[in-house]
Design a protein around this motif. Structure first.
Motif: not given
Length: 206
Positions: A26-27, A32-35, A68-70, A74-77
């Protein structure tokens, strides 16, 4: 000793659970690694698995990390996209055991609301003979207490139980209680283990 019951983990045993793979798609891997380096997402998920509210916990983490809010939401949505797909042969093995009258229990680190959400997509999650779901129990593997709770709840212990899990720390905790175990690295090896234990024939495990 021939096991009296078989205990299945769910994530990466019956359903693939690969959040990193989802975020890579997705990103991109670099973001992803940074987040994941900045935000303890697996720690967040452990809170859910321990019984904290699925939505509230993840949305709170998202608000606490606005950069990283959005992505965190996604972990939920988009959670069901992370908990996918089913591992078909593992599901066939579970059903084959039950068809022979072998009790099959779950022992899984899973949240209360996230399990209900998953069961809408995967009805077989409601078809275990006994459920031992961490969110409802308020403890997670590899805490020795969760294994003790399964023993108390089922009336079985030690080598009467055959347990499979993809995480070696969870397997080691079961070994410490004398359970028979199989470190799950794929359904073929698990099938062979069930045949070797005398629970299924090769044809039944196909």
């Amino acid at each position: 000793m021939k096991p009296a019951a078989v205990v299945f983990d769910i994530g990466n045993v019956l359903i693939e659970w690969q959040p990193e793979r989802f975020y890579d798609s997705v990103i991109g891997e670099d973001r992803r690694r940074a987040m994941f380096a900045e935000v303890d997402l697996h720690g967040m998920n452990d809170l859910v698995d321990s019984g904290q509210h699925f939505t509230d916990t993840i949305y709170a983490a998202a608000e606490a990390n606005p950069a990283w809010r959005d992505e965190i939401r996604m972990w939920h949505d988009r959670w069901i996209e992370m908990a996918a797909p089913v591992i078909p042969r593992s599901l066939r093995l579970k059903e084959a055991l039950q068809a022979k009258g072998v009790p099959v229990f779950s022992l899984t680190n899973f949240g209360i609301q996230s399990y209900d959400h998953a069961a809408e997509h995967y009805p077989f999650l409601r078809a275990f003979d006994r459920d031992f779901i961490s969110g409802h129990m308020g403890m997670i593997k590899p805490d020795a207490a969760i294994y003790a709770a399964l023993e108390e709840g089922s009336g079985l212990s030690g080598d009467a139980l055959l347990f499979t899990d993809d995480r070696i720390d969870n397997i080691n905790a079961a070994n410490a209680r004398g359970w028979q175990t199989h470190h799950f690295t794929g359904p073929d090896g698990w099938a062979d283990r069930l045949v070797a234990a005398g629970l299924l024939t090769e044809a039944e495990a196909a």
